[in-house]
Design an enzyme around this catalytic site. Structure first.
Site, PDB file in Angstrom:
ATOM      1  N   HIS A  84       0.818  -1.215   0.000  1.00  0.00           N
ATOM      2  CA  HIS A  84       0.000   0.000   0.000  1.00  0.00           C
ATOM      3  C   HIS A  84       0.849   1.261   0.000  1.00  0.00           C
ATOM      4  O   HIS A  84       0.356   2.327  -0.354  1.00  0.00           O
ATOM      5  CB  HIS A  84      -1.074  -0.028   1.103  1.00  0.00           C
ATOM      6  CG  HIS A  84      -0.615   0.276   2.490  1.00  0.00           C
ATOM      7  ND1 HIS A  84      -0.337  -0.701   3.422  1.00  0.00           N
ATOM      8  CD2 HIS A  84      -0.434   1.453   3.130  1.00  0.00           C
ATOM      9  CE1 HIS A  84       0.001  -0.131   4.576  1.00  0.00           C
ATOM     10  NE2 HIS A  84      -0.049   1.173   4.425  1.00  0.00           N
ATOM     11  N   ASP A 221       1.347  -7.724   2.284  1.00  0.00           N
ATOM     12  CA  ASP A 221       1.437  -6.282   2.014  1.00  0.00           C
ATOM     13  C   ASP A 221       2.883  -5.808   1.841  1.00  0.00           C
ATOM     14  O   ASP A 221       3.419  -5.108   2.691  1.00  0.00           O
ATOM     15  CB  ASP A 221       0.736  -5.529   3.157  1.00  0.00           C
ATOM     16  CG  ASP A 221       0.375  -4.098   2.778  1.00  0.00           C
ATOM     17  OD1 ASP A 221       0.909  -3.606   1.768  1.00  0.00           O
ATOM     18  OD2 ASP A 221      -0.433  -3.477   3.489  1.00  0.00           O
ATOM     19  N   SER A 633       3.934   2.234   8.524  1.00  0.00           N
ATOM     20  CA  SER A 633       3.754   1.257   7.455  1.00  0.00           C
ATOM     21  C   SER A 633       5.063   1.052   6.729  1.00  0.00           C
ATOM     22  O   SER A 633       5.726   2.024   6.347  1.00  0.00           O
ATOM     23  CB  SER A 633       2.701   1.731   6.467  1.00  0.00           C
ATOM     24  OG  SER A 633       1.445   1.352   6.914  1.00  0.00           O
TER      25      SER A 633
HETATM   26  N1  ARG Z   1      -4.947   0.345   7.715  1.00  0.00           N
HETATM   27  C1  ARG Z   1      -3.661   0.480   7.076  1.00  0.00           C
HETATM   28  C2  ARG Z   1      -3.214   1.944   7.124  1.00  0.00           C
HETATM   29  O1  ARG Z   1      -3.753   2.714   7.821  1.00  0.00           O
HETATM   30  C3  ARG Z   1      -3.686  -0.045   5.688  1.00  0.00           C
HETATM   31  C4  ARG Z   1      -4.464   0.773   4.704  1.00  0.00           C
HETATM   32  C5  ARG Z   1      -4.413   0.252   3.300  1.00  0.00           C
HETATM   33  N2  ARG Z   1      -5.215  -0.934   3.110  1.00  0.00           N
HETATM   34  C6  ARG Z   1      -6.550  -0.951   2.846  1.00  0.00           C
HETATM   35  N3  ARG Z   1      -7.185  -2.102   2.740  1.00  0.00           N
HETATM   36  N4  ARG Z   1      -7.260   0.158   2.675  1.00  0.00           N
HETATM   37  O2  ARG Z   1      -2.564   2.521   6.312  1.00  0.00           O
HETATM   38  N1  GLU Z   2      -1.407   1.301   7.652  1.00  0.00           N
HETATM   39  C1  GLU Z   2      -0.796   2.357   8.415  1.00  0.00           C
HETATM   40  C2  GLU Z   2       0.223   3.153   7.622  1.00  0.00           C
HETATM   41  O1  GLU Z   2       0.066   3.318   6.446  1.00  0.00           O
HETATM   42  C3  GLU Z   2      -0.242   1.773   9.632  1.00  0.00           C
HETATM   43  C4  GLU Z   2      -1.391   1.436  10.472  1.00  0.00           C
HETATM   44  C5  GLU Z   2      -1.416   2.273  11.694  1.00  0.00           C
HETATM   45  O2  GLU Z   2      -0.731   1.809  12.625  1.00  0.00           O
HETATM   46  O3  GLU Z   2      -2.044   3.337  11.722  1.00  0.00           O
HETATM   47  O4  GLU Z   2       1.128   3.741   8.155  1.00  0.00           O
END
Ligand code: ARG
Ligand code: GLU
Length: 698
Positions: A84, A221, A633
């Site tokens: 991502h 990921d 991330s």
């Molecule tokens: N929750 C993670 C973050 O905050 C991953 C986001 C990307 N993945 C998704 N399925 N939208 O960045």
């Molecule tokens: N998916 C998050 C990022 O892009 C990390 C998730 C979180 O800990 O907020 O940094």
């Protein structure tokens, strides 16, 4: 055995005092935590983590783009981060003929690695406490505006001096603890970065939004890049003559595996936290702001999803928009629930009573009350602010009108292409539903005195949101694709009267003139008081350790592999495997439709294994107690020996209040097991040459 040793040690009173896993620590000050890290299993030294004199782990960690982390894993500049985080780069190189998002991408030779202009990676050269230099001669009670201007000027000088010491350097002076301290951060920025590999989205985004922020998780990921440098290993613009960057340090990869209880260390760039705010500030976030923003996004998601359900084509068209809306939506739900479950407002208020006692008759007396009274003044402005962002700004026709008018006046050549691209994805029907739902809620929930005059005029004129919507879409030329693509600069005068443009410009000037300035003025005052409150909290001390709030600078978070119990009767074990991917596999559900090649591979492995397990035990993801947030991330997950065991990519939603308050029972970060990356690269990517570059230890 281990337990006996600990119990005996406790009885003898010689057990090391284990501190909480909470915290995002400054690498240059990690000496202060190293004893605790050792007690929890870490085997290296503080100098191994951060050093300015010799290569250290920090030299293998980087800021990827503007908001993710990445790590170097080979002597030839190979970088790992999340799928991502690399998503935009993978998408930009994709076309109908080469759909790298769908099929994945593997450069089979250096020449096939794809340049990504605009993408940078930044290595921290050094960080330094410059508080004394920045605040020299500035008295504690100096007027705020003067203090700010002194800080700004001196920071500018420090930055200039730091950057002058080498090519490709950038620097910044960042306040820590609300400006009780200032640190200089110097980075070396590389700008020839190439895409090397990415799994298909059906691996890299497996589980999609359904599984986002959730456990059990089975997402691969990751994506792979390479840093290129000039002949002297220095940063350079893209050039065919550039060569792979030789890092000062790279991570070795451990395939020994993770077990519950194992030490874990996340080295990365957490973006933003607010651990030291008052109970009133927490109440506002947990009881008003989060629920209100969730409700606004519920409306939007409901509409988007109803369109996505109509056809496969619409599902694909809106999936990335739904993902963007759903990400923070789910995070806020966990945050708000977590704050309630932990009774954080009451806990903070009780703490504030103790603080008031401690502060009585000192210069800290009354600081919380003053912060809270400013917060209460600010709250309605904050409310209006997120109604602007989450509702008003979501009317696509209005945003399109505003941007077309800007393009027509500044760069009219581009206007037609930008209009065509807008209509390529626009649905008036859906936009109208958004208008009705969001403006109705605006009408209902925004207090009268905060509604812009324009809004009231429209409501008076049309009598209802529905009638207003009819006129809005019927009368705007921007809603008519044929007319809209043909607009010329000479039309600007009449366009300024267009209802869609008027909507955008009237709301935006309300926001810029009546909402934002007062909001920001109060923020400034609150920040000043919060600086005193922060200092007071640190002086008062107590049972809490003070790490600076996250601000996208490099931090150490250490903890251990551990599952959790999300509710009564349920315990989540901390490791997921390929068996679980296959259990979720469903060709009819987009989020769970794995590549056929993986299905075949798995089936074959079962046939060949008399025990019938086959590849079922291939590890995929794991949970740990590391204190992380957005920006982490892509961060390396490191074991007790300093080797790479995973890549951080998410948290569990039940623990997202850790941006405000950390709960050891619920806060878990989610990482990709590095062995899944190796598996995918080898078995699906057939890119063994990449694995030859890395160093594997056991
Ligand atoms: N929750 C993670 C973050 O905050 C991953 C986001 C990307 N993945 C998704 N399925 N939208 O960045
Ligand atoms: N998916 C998050 C990022 O892009 C990390 C998730 C979180 O800990 O907020 O940094």
């Amino acid at each position: 055995m281990k337990r006996i040793v600990i119990v005996t040690a406790l009885l003898l009173g010689i057990a090391p005092l284990l501190l909480a896993d909470e915290g995002m620590w400054l690498p240059s000050l990690i000496r202060g935590r190293i004893a605790d890290m050792h007690a929890k299993g870490f085997k290296l030294t503080a100098e191994d983590i951060y050093s300015v004199n010799q290569a250290s782990l920090k030299d293998a960690v980087l800021l990827f783009g503007g908001g993710c982390t990445g790590e170097v894993v080979s002597p030839e500049g190979l970088v790992l981060t999340n799928h991502h985080c690399g998503y935009y780069q993978i998408a930009r190189h994709s076309s109908v003929e080469h759909d790298y998002l769908k099929d994945g991408f593997w450069a089979m030779a250096r020449g096939e690695e794809l340049p990504c202009p605009g993408l940078t990676v930044s290595f921290l050269e050094r960080m330094e406490d410059v508080t004394a230099a920045v605040l020299q001669g500035v008295a504690g009670d100096a007027p705020a505006a003067w203090r700010d201007s002194v800080v700004l000027a001196r920071s500018g000088d420090l930055v200039k001096a730091a950057c002058a010491r080498g090519a490709g350097l950038t620097a910044s002076v960042e306040p820590l603890y609300y400006g009780n301290q200032y640190f200089l951060f110097v980075y070396k920025v590389y700008r020839d970065i190439r895409l090397v590999g990415a799994p298909p989205s059906s691996i890299g985004k497996f589980g999609g939004d359904t599984d986002n922020w959730m456990w059990p998780r089975h997402t691969g990921d990751f994506s792979i890049f390479r840093i290129y440098a000039d002949a002297s290993n220095e940063p350079a613009d893209y050039s065919v003559t550039n060569v792979p960057y030789v890092p000062r340090r790279f991570f070795k990869i451990s395939t020994a595996g993770v077990r519950e209880g194992d030490f874990t260390f996340i080295y990365g760039n957490p973006g933003s936290t607010q651990e030291y705010i008052t109970g009133e500030a927490v109440r506002w976030i947990g009881e008003v702001a989060d629920p209100e923003r969730i409700a606004l996004r519920d409306l939007r998601l409901g509409i988007i999803k109803s369109y996505m359900a109509r056809s496969q084509e619409l599902r694909i068209r809106y999936s990335s928009r739904a993902a963007t809306v759903a990400n923070a939506w789910k995070k806020w739900q966990g945050e708000s629930l977590g704050i309630r479950r932990m009774k954080t407002v009451a806990a903070k208020k009780a703490y504030e009573v103790r603080f008031a006692k401690w502060a009585s008759a000192s210069s800290y007396e009354g600081v919380v009350e003053r912060i809270d009274s400013l917060l209460r003044l600010q709250e309605p402005y904050d409310f209006a602010r997120f109604y602007y962002q989450e509702a008003v700004s979501q009317i696509e026709l209005a945003s399109f009108a505003a941007s077309q008018v800007k393009i027509l006046s500044e760069d009219p050549e581009r206007a037609e292409a930008s209009a065509r691209s807008f209509f390529g994805q626009y649905s008036e029907e859906m936009d109208r539903e958004m208008f009705l739902a969001l403006m109705d809620r605006f009408n209902e929930c925004v207090p009268e005195e905060f509604k812009p005059a324009y809004f009231k005029e429209q409501m008076d004129r049309y009598g209802s949101v529905a009638a207003w919507a009819d006129a809005f879409f019927a009368e705007s030329v921007f809603a008519d694709p044929e007319q809209a693509v043909a607009l010329k600069k000479r039309d600007l005068k009449t366009l300024r009267e267009d209802p869609a443009f008027r909507f955008a410009s009237a709301f935006s000037s309300w926001y810029r003139k009546e909402v934002l300035p007062e909001y920001q003025r109060l923020s400034g005052e609150i920040k000043l008081l919060q600086r005193d409150y922060m200092r007071g909290q640190m002086m008062m001390g107590g049972d809490r350790d003070f790490y600076p709030d996250a601000n996208l600078t490099l931090r150490v978070a250490y903890g251990h592999v551990e599952g959790y119990s999300p509710s009564d009767g349920v315990y989540y074990t901390p490791v997921s495997t390929l068996k679980g991917v296959i259990e979720k596999d469903n060709p009819d559900i987009f989020d769970y439709d794995i590549p056929q090649s993986l299905r075949d591979l798995y089936a074959k492995s079962l046939q060949e294994d008399p025990a019938g397990v086959g590849m079922g035990t291939v590890p995929v993801c794991f949970l740990a107690t590391n204190h992380t947030t957005g920006g982490n991330s892509g961060s390396p997950v490191i074991n007790a020996d300093g080797d790479l065991i995973g890549i951080n990519f998410d948290r569990v939603w039940e623990g997202t209040m850790s941006d405000i308050v950390y709960d050891p029972d619920y806060c878990r970060n989610i990482s990709l097991d590095i062995r899944y990356l190796l598996f995918v690269v080898r078995e699906l990517g057939h890119a063994d040459h990449l694995l030859n570059e890395i160093t594997i230890v056991n």
